[in-house]
Write a protein that holds these residues in place. Structure first.
Motif, PDB file in Angstrom:
ATOM      1  N   GLU A 427      -2.272 -10.097 -24.444  1.00  0.00           N
ATOM      2  CA  GLU A 427      -3.148 -10.409 -23.326  1.00  0.00           C
ATOM      3  C   GLU A 427      -3.571 -11.863 -23.414  1.00  0.00           C
ATOM      4  O   GLU A 427      -3.777 -12.400 -24.501  1.00  0.00           O
ATOM      5  N   ALA A 428      -3.674 -12.496 -22.242  1.00  0.00           N
ATOM      6  CA  ALA A 428      -4.083 -13.894 -22.179  1.00  0.00           C
ATOM      7  C   ALA A 428      -5.596 -13.990 -22.285  1.00  0.00           C
ATOM      8  O   ALA A 428      -6.320 -13.288 -21.582  1.00  0.00           O
ATOM      9  N   VAL A 429      -6.063 -14.850 -23.175  1.00  0.00           N
ATOM     10  CA  VAL A 429      -7.504 -15.022 -23.335  1.00  0.00           C
ATOM     11  C   VAL A 429      -8.084 -15.847 -22.194  1.00  0.00           C
ATOM     12  O   VAL A 429      -9.192 -15.592 -21.736  1.00  0.00           O
ATOM     13  N   SER A 430      -7.330 -16.822 -21.703  1.00  0.00           N
ATOM     14  CA  SER A 430      -7.759 -17.636 -20.577  1.00  0.00           C
ATOM     15  C   SER A 430      -6.965 -17.243 -19.333  1.00  0.00           C
ATOM     16  O   SER A 430      -6.213 -16.267 -19.339  1.00  0.00           O
ATOM     17  N   GLU A 431      -7.122 -18.039 -18.275  1.00  0.00           N
ATOM     18  CA  GLU A 431      -6.389 -17.769 -17.041  1.00  0.00           C
ATOM     19  C   GLU A 431      -4.957 -18.282 -17.097  1.00  0.00           C
ATOM     20  O   GLU A 431      -4.184 -18.026 -16.177  1.00  0.00           O
ATOM     21  N   ASP A 432      -4.609 -19.014 -18.124  1.00  0.00           N
ATOM     22  CA  ASP A 432      -3.261 -19.547 -18.285  1.00  0.00           C
ATOM     23  C   ASP A 432      -2.357 -18.454 -18.859  1.00  0.00           C
ATOM     24  O   ASP A 432      -2.454 -18.104 -20.033  1.00  0.00           O
ATOM     25  N   ARG A 433      -1.459 -17.930 -18.020  1.00  0.00           N
ATOM     26  CA  ARG A 433      -0.547 -16.860 -18.422  1.00  0.00           C
ATOM     27  C   ARG A 433       0.897 -17.343 -18.498  1.00  0.00           C
ATOM     28  O   ARG A 433       1.828 -16.535 -18.506  1.00  0.00           O
ATOM     29  N   ARG A 434       1.111 -18.645 -18.600  1.00  0.00           N
ATOM     30  CA  ARG A 434       2.481 -19.151 -18.534  1.00  0.00           C
ATOM     31  C   ARG A 434       3.317 -18.695 -19.723  1.00  0.00           C
ATOM     32  O   ARG A 434       4.510 -18.394 -19.572  1.00  0.00           O
ATOM     33  N   VAL A 435       2.706 -18.628 -20.907  1.00  0.00           N
ATOM     34  CA  VAL A 435       3.471 -18.174 -22.074  1.00  0.00           C
ATOM     35  C   VAL A 435       3.864 -16.707 -21.928  1.00  0.00           C
ATOM     36  O   VAL A 435       4.998 -16.315 -22.230  1.00  0.00           O
ATOM     37  N   LEU A 436       2.935 -15.881 -21.448  1.00  0.00           N
ATOM     38  CA  LEU A 436       3.253 -14.461 -21.266  1.00  0.00           C
ATOM     39  C   LEU A 436       4.253 -14.264 -20.125  1.00  0.00           C
ATOM     40  O   LEU A 436       5.080 -13.343 -20.187  1.00  0.00           O
ATOM     41  N   ASP A 437       4.196 -15.106 -19.093  1.00  0.00           N
ATOM     42  CA  ASP A 437       5.212 -15.031 -18.034  1.00  0.00           C
ATOM     43  C   ASP A 437       6.586 -15.388 -18.593  1.00  0.00           C
ATOM     44  O   ASP A 437       7.596 -14.742 -18.250  1.00  0.00           O
ATOM     45  N   ALA A 438       6.643 -16.423 -19.433  1.00  0.00           N
ATOM     46  CA  ALA A 438       7.917 -16.790 -20.055  1.00  0.00           C
ATOM     47  C   ALA A 438       8.414 -15.674 -20.968  1.00  0.00           C
ATOM     48  O   ALA A 438       9.625 -15.390 -21.033  1.00  0.00           O
ATOM     49  N   LEU A 439       7.498 -14.998 -21.666  1.00  0.00           N
ATOM     50  CA  LEU A 439       7.887 -13.872 -22.516  1.00  0.00           C
ATOM     51  C   LEU A 439       8.454 -12.732 -21.680  1.00  0.00           C
ATOM     52  O   LEU A 439       9.471 -12.120 -22.052  1.00  0.00           O
ATOM     53  N   ALA A 440       7.815 -12.430 -20.567  1.00  0.00           N
ATOM     54  CA  ALA A 440       8.331 -11.374 -19.681  1.00  0.00           C
ATOM     55  C   ALA A 440       9.704 -11.742 -19.134  1.00  0.00           C
ATOM     56  O   ALA A 440      10.588 -10.881 -19.003  1.00  0.00           O
ATOM     57  N   HIS A 441       9.910 -13.017 -18.810  1.00  0.00           N
ATOM     58  CA  HIS A 441      11.211 -13.459 -18.304  1.00  0.00           C
ATOM     59  C   HIS A 441      12.281 -13.333 -19.385  1.00  0.00           C
ATOM     60  O   HIS A 441      13.414 -12.913 -19.113  1.00  0.00           O
ATOM     61  N   ALA A 442      11.922 -13.684 -20.633  1.00  0.00           N
ATOM     62  CA  ALA A 442      12.887 -13.560 -21.728  1.00  0.00           C
ATOM     63  C   ALA A 442      13.231 -12.098 -22.000  1.00  0.00           C
ATOM     64  O   ALA A 442      14.396 -11.754 -22.249  1.00  0.00           O
ATOM     65  N   ARG A 443      12.233 -11.214 -21.938  1.00  0.00           N
ATOM     66  CA  ARG A 443      12.502  -9.795 -22.162  1.00  0.00           C
ATOM     67  C   ARG A 443      13.347  -9.207 -21.038  1.00  0.00           C
ATOM     68  O   ARG A 443      14.144  -8.287 -21.268  1.00  0.00           O
ATOM     69  N   ALA A 444      13.176  -9.735 -19.817  1.00  0.00           N
ATOM     70  CA  ALA A 444      13.977  -9.229 -18.690  1.00  0.00           C
ATOM     71  C   ALA A 444      15.458  -9.554 -18.879  1.00  0.00           C
ATOM     72  O   ALA A 444      16.322  -8.817 -18.390  1.00  0.00           O
ATOM     73  N   HIS A 445      15.770 -10.645 -19.590  1.00  0.00           N
ATOM     74  CA  HIS A 445      17.169 -11.033 -19.838  1.00  0.00           C
ATOM     75  C   HIS A 445      17.556 -10.786 -21.297  1.00  0.00           C
ATOM     76  O   HIS A 445      18.465 -11.440 -21.813  1.00  0.00           O
ATOM     77  N   GLN A 446      16.875  -9.864 -21.948  1.00  0.00           N
ATOM     78  CA  GLN A 446      17.147  -9.597 -23.355  1.00  0.00           C
ATOM     79  C   GLN A 446      18.563  -9.104 -23.592  1.00  0.00           C
ATOM     80  O   GLN A 446      19.208  -9.473 -24.569  1.00  0.00           O
ATOM     81  N   SER A 447      19.050  -8.265 -22.698  1.00  0.00           N
ATOM     82  CA  SER A 447      20.388  -7.682 -22.876  1.00  0.00           C
ATOM     83  C   SER A 447      21.499  -8.535 -22.283  1.00  0.00           C
ATOM     84  O   SER A 447      22.663  -8.128 -22.311  1.00  0.00           O
ATOM     85  N   ALA A 448      21.170  -9.707 -21.734  1.00  0.00           N
ATOM     86  CA  ALA A 448      22.194 -10.559 -21.134  1.00  0.00           C
ATOM     87  C   ALA A 448      23.077 -11.158 -22.229  1.00  0.00           C
ATOM     88  O   ALA A 448      22.619 -11.445 -23.338  1.00  0.00           O
ATOM     89  N   THR A 449      24.344 -11.350 -21.888  1.00  0.00           N
ATOM     90  CA  THR A 449      25.298 -11.929 -22.836  1.00  0.00           C
ATOM     91  C   THR A 449      25.780 -13.304 -22.392  1.00  0.00           C
ATOM     92  O   THR A 449      26.424 -13.994 -23.186  1.00  0.00           O
ATOM     93  N   ARG A 450      25.475 -13.689 -21.162  1.00  0.00           N
ATOM     94  CA  ARG A 450      25.907 -15.006 -20.692  1.00  0.00           C
ATOM     95  C   ARG A 450      25.051 -16.091 -21.343  1.00  0.00           C
ATOM     96  O   ARG A 450      23.937 -15.853 -21.794  1.00  0.00           O
ATOM     97  N   GLU A 451      25.610 -17.302 -21.346  1.00  0.00           N
ATOM     98  CA  GLU A 451      24.950 -18.396 -22.048  1.00  0.00           C
ATOM     99  C   GLU A 451      23.744 -18.916 -21.300  1.00  0.00           C
ATOM    100  O   GLU A 451      22.756 -19.324 -21.915  1.00  0.00           O
ATOM    101  N   TYR A 452      23.797 -18.896 -19.963  1.00  0.00           N
ATOM    102  CA  TYR A 452      22.702 -19.421 -19.155  1.00  0.00           C
ATOM    103  C   TYR A 452      22.152 -18.324 -18.246  1.00  0.00           C
ATOM    104  O   TYR A 452      22.906 -17.456 -17.778  1.00  0.00           O
ATOM    105  N   VAL A 453      20.842 -18.372 -18.025  1.00  0.00           N
ATOM    106  CA  VAL A 453      20.170 -17.409 -17.139  1.00  0.00           C
ATOM    107  C   VAL A 453      19.361 -18.190 -16.126  1.00  0.00           C
ATOM    108  O   VAL A 453      19.010 -19.367 -16.323  1.00  0.00           O
ATOM    109  N   SER A 454      19.045 -17.544 -15.036  1.00  0.00           N
ATOM    110  CA  SER A 454      18.281 -18.198 -13.973  1.00  0.00           C
ATOM    111  C   SER A 454      16.842 -18.436 -14.422  1.00  0.00           C
ATOM    112  O   SER A 454      16.261 -17.652 -15.172  1.00  0.00           O
ATOM    113  N   GLU A 455      16.256 -19.533 -13.936  1.00  0.00           N
ATOM    114  CA  GLU A 455      14.865 -19.837 -14.246  1.00  0.00           C
ATOM    115  C   GLU A 455      13.901 -19.257 -13.222  1.00  0.00           C
ATOM    116  O   GLU A 455      12.693 -19.484 -13.322  1.00  0.00           O
TER     117      GLU A 455
END
Length: 600
Positions: A427-455
Motif C-alpha cells: 500500500e502507498a503511504v502517500s498519494e504517489d502510487r507510481r511505484v505500485l503502478d509500475a509493479l502492477a504493470h510488471a506483474r501483468a507481463h510476468q508471463s511474457a517471453t518477448r524482449e520488449y513490452v508496451s509502456e
C-alpha cells in the motif's frame, strides 16, 4: 508480588545526597511555625514535622520504622531539637490527629474508598492495552496523584492490579475463543503435537527465525509465510485487541515449550497460541521483505562491481583507441597537407593557370595518400567494424550507469521475487502510487517471453518519473518508441520497490517493521477535542482562517524586518536576476595558511 523497585511507587532511597535531604526534608520557616503551634513537646514537634515532610515527598504516611535515621536526624537538626529527641507518640489518637493536620494543610481528603475506585478504574482501562503489572500500578499512581488522593499501600495496589488484570485477560481469552471455529482450535492444538524424526512440534517451526538472504532461503521464507497464513485468520480472531496485549501474550507463549503450554487452561492456551501465530505472521512478512531488500541491494552491488571490473578491463582498450586516434589525426592533419614556404607560412598558389592546376592535383593526391594512410592505420588496429564495436563497448559503460548490468543478476531471483510481490499486499503511504503502478504493470507481463513490452498502463504511458535518468534510459530504446525492455523494467521495479520499502513510502499490510506509519497516528476524533487547549497553550488561532492570517502576518513582519536590514547586511547579496546568495564566512581566530604551505 510485583517488585516495588520496578514501579514508580514513591519510597525512601537507600542512599540520599545532601542536596536531596536539603530540598525534600528541610522544613520551611512557616512549616516550623505551623508545627510548633500545634504541638507541646519536642517529640511531637519532630513527629509532626516528619509526617509533613514525608507526606510531601511520598504522598502517603510511612511507618515509623520505614523512615531512615538520616532523615530523622536531618529534620531534628533543622528544628534545633536536643540530641536524642525521637518522634514518639503517647497515644494512637495523637498520631491520627497529626495525619489529619497534615492532610488539611496539603488539601487532601482522606477517602480510601474513592482512592481505590480511582485506582481500579485506571487499572481496568490500562489493562485493555497493557499487560505488565508494574505498568498498571504506575497508571494507577498517576491517576491518584492527579485526583489529589492519598496513596494506598503498595500491597493494595499490587493485589488490585493482579485481580483486575486477571479479569480483563479472562474476558479477552473468552472473546478470542468465541471467534474461532472447532477446526481453528484443533489446528492450533495440533501445533503442540510432537512428531517426526526430530521429535519436535510445529511450535518450534512457528518460532524459527529467518536465515540469511540467499536465493534458497528466500524461497523457504516464502513457504514459511504461506504456512503461517494457513493456520488461520488471526486478524479476525484478535480484532479490537490492543497490539500491546497481543505482543505480551505472544511473548509469553514464545517463551514456553509445548509441554509447558499443555498445562494451561484451554481458553488461555488457545488465546496465547492465536497471539503467537499472529506475531509469527507479521514477523514472516517482515523477514520476507527484509530478505527482499537485502537481495536487491546485493544485485545492485554486483552490478556496480562488474561495472568497475569492466572499466579496468577496458583501460587497455581505451589506451589503444587513443593511440589509433592519434595516428589518424597525424595523417589527416590539415596543417601537414598545405604547402608552406621557408618561413612556415602557407605558400601562395602559382600565378599561372597551368601551375595552379598542377598544384591542385598535387594537393589532392597528397590528401588521398593521407586518407589512405589513415585508413591503413585503422586497418592495422583491426577493422572499422571492430573499432566501432570497441567504441560502443566503452560508451555503453561510460559514467556510473551500472543500471544496464543489473538485469543479468536477477535470473535466479526473478521467480521467487514475483511470488513474493504476489503474496504480500503493498500500500502507498502517500498519494504517489507510481511505484505500485509500475509493479502492477510488471506483474501483468510476468508471463511474457518477448524482449520488449508496451509502456501503456490503463491506456496511458507509464509514468517512470520516480526513477533516475540512467534507469529510464536503460529501460527505453530510441529504436522502439513506446516499448520497454522487459527484463530491465522488472529490475527497475524491484529496485525501487525495495528503496520505497526502506524509506517508508510503501508499506506492507499485516507487517510490523514495514507497516504503514500513518496507522500509528491518533485519529482526529481523539485529537480534535484537544485542539483548542493546544492552541491556547501555544498562542495559535484554533481556526484555519485565523491560523492562515496569523502565519501571513508573521511572514510579512519577518520579510519587512529582513528588507529593512538588507542595506547593512554584508553577508547577503541579491544579484540582478533576484537570486539571493550568502557569502561564505571565515571563522574568526583561524589562520588561513597559503595553499602551498598546507600539508597534503
Amino acid at each position: 508480588m510485583t517488585s516495588i523497585e520496578r514501579t514508580a511507587y514513591p519510597r525512601f532511597k537507600r542512599l540520599m545526597s545532601a542536596r536531596e535531604m536539603h530540598v525534600f526534608f528541610t522544613p520551611k520557616r512557616e512549616e516550623v511555625d505551623w508545627a510548633r503551634e500545634r504541638t507541646r513537646s519536642g517529640e511531637h514537634l519532630l513527629a509532626l514535622a516528619l509526617a509533613l515532610k514525608c507526606y510531601q515527598k511520598l504522598g502517603y504516611f510511612p511507618k515509623a520504622a520505614e523512615v531512615p535515621g538520616t532523615v530523622v536526624e536531618h529534620v531534628r537538626g533543622a528544628l534545633e531539637l536536643p540530641e536524642g529527641t525521637g518522634p514518639h507518640y503517647e497515644s494512637v489518637n495523637t498520631a491520627k490527629l497529626h495525619r489529619k493536620l497534615v492532610r488539611e494543610r496539603q488539601g487532601i481528603s482522606y477517602d480510601q474508598e474513592r482512592a481505590r475506585s480511582i485506582a481500579e478504574e485506571a487499572i481496568r482501562r490500562a489493562a485493555l492495552v497493557k499487560n505488565n503489572p508494574p505498568d498498571l500500578i504506575n497508571v494507577a499512581l498517576e491517576e491518584l496523584v492527579r485526583g489529589t488522593c492519598e496513596l494506598p499501600a503498595f500491597r493494595t495496589l499490587d493485589e488490585m492490579a493482579a485481580r483486575v488484570r486477571r479479569e480483563v485477560n479472562e474476558d479477552i481469552f473468552a472473546t478470542v475463543r468465541s471467534r474461532m471455529t472447532m477446526e481453528d482450535r484443533a489446528r492450533l492444538h495440533g501445533l503442540l503435537d510432537v512428531g517426526g524424526l526430530d521429535r519436535k512440534s510445529e511450535l518450534n517451526r512457528l518460532k524459527k527465525p529467518a536465515k540469511r538472504p540467499s536465493w534458497s532461503h528466500l524461497k523457504e521464507q516464502h513457504r514459511q509465510l504461506q504456512w503461517v497464513d494457513g493456520l488461520g485468520d488471526t486478524d479476525a480472531w484478535l480484532e479490537g485487541i490492543a497490539p500491546g496485549k497481543i505482543a505480551d501474550f505472544a511473548a509469553e507463549a514464545g517463551a514456553l515449550d509445548a509441554a509447558e503450554l499443555r498445562d494451561y487452561e484451554t481458553g488461555k492456551l488457545i488465546a496465547l497460541l492465536a497471539c503467537l501465530v499472529h506475531a509469527a505472521r507479521r514477523r514472516a512478512r517482515d523477514d520476507l521483505a527484509e530478505m527482499f531488500c537485502k537481495r536487491v541491494a546485493t544485485k545492485l552491488k554486483n552490478a556496480k562491481d562488474e561495472l568497475e571490473e569492466i572499466r579496468k578491463q577496458q583501460q587497455a582498450l581505451v589506451e589503444r583507441m587513443i593511440g589509433t586516434y592519434r595516428t589518424v589525426l597525424e595523417r589527416i592533419d590539415p596543417a601537414g597537407l598545405v604547402p608552406r614556404g621557408q618561413d612556415g607560412a602557407p605558400a601562395p598558389f602559382p600565378a599561372g593557370k597551368k601551375a595552379r592546376r598542377r598544384a591542385a592535383r598535387a594537393l589532392a593526391a597528397q590528401r588521398a595518400a593521407a586518407l589512405a594512410m589513415a585508413q591503413k592505420a585503422v586497418q592495422s588496429s583491426g577493422s572499422f567494424d571492430a573499432e566501432f564495436a570497441d567504441i560502443e563497448a566503452v560508451a555503453a559503460h561510460h559514467g556510473n550507469n551500472h543500471e544496464v548490468l543489473v538485469a543479468r543478476f536477477y535470473k535466479r531471483d526473478r521467480a521467487p521475487m514475483f511470488d513474493l510481490v504476489g503474496t504480500l499486499a503493498f500500500e502507498a503511504v502517500s498519494e504517489d502510487r507510481r511505484v505500485l503502478d509500475a509493479l502492477a504493470h510488471a506483474r501483468a507481463h510476468q508471463s511474457a517471453t518477448r524482449e520488449y513490452v508496451s509502456e501503456l498502463y490503463e491506456g496511458q504511458p507509464l509514468d517512470l518519473g520516480f526513477a533516475s535518468q540512467n534507469w529510464q534510459r536503460a529501460v527505453r530504446d530510441r529504436r522502439r518508441p513506446g516499448m520497454l525492455d522487459r527484463r530491465r523494467f522488472e529490475t527497475l521495479v524491484f529496485t525501487y520497490l525495495a528503496e520505497h520499502l526502506r524509506t517508508g513510502d510503501v508499506a506492507i499490510t499485516g507487517s510490523d517493521t514495514f507497516a504503514n506509519w500513518l496507522d500509528a497516528l491518533p485519529d482526529w476524533e481523539e485529537c480534535g477535542p484537544k485542539l483548542a487547549q493546544l492552541c491556547e497553550e501555544t498562542g495559535l488561532p484554533d481556526t484555519a482562517a485565523g491560523f492562515t492570517a496569523a502565519l501571513r502576518g508573521r511572514l510579512e513582519a519577518t520579510a519587512a524586518e529582513v528588507d529593512s536590514g538588507y542595506p547593512d547586511n554584508a553577508d547577503l547579496v541579491i544579484d540582478e536576476n533576484g537570486v539571493p546568495v550568502l557569502r561564505k564566512q571565515r571563522a574568526r581566530g583561524v589562520t588561513r595558511w597559503p595553499r602551498r604551505w598546507r600539508r597534503r
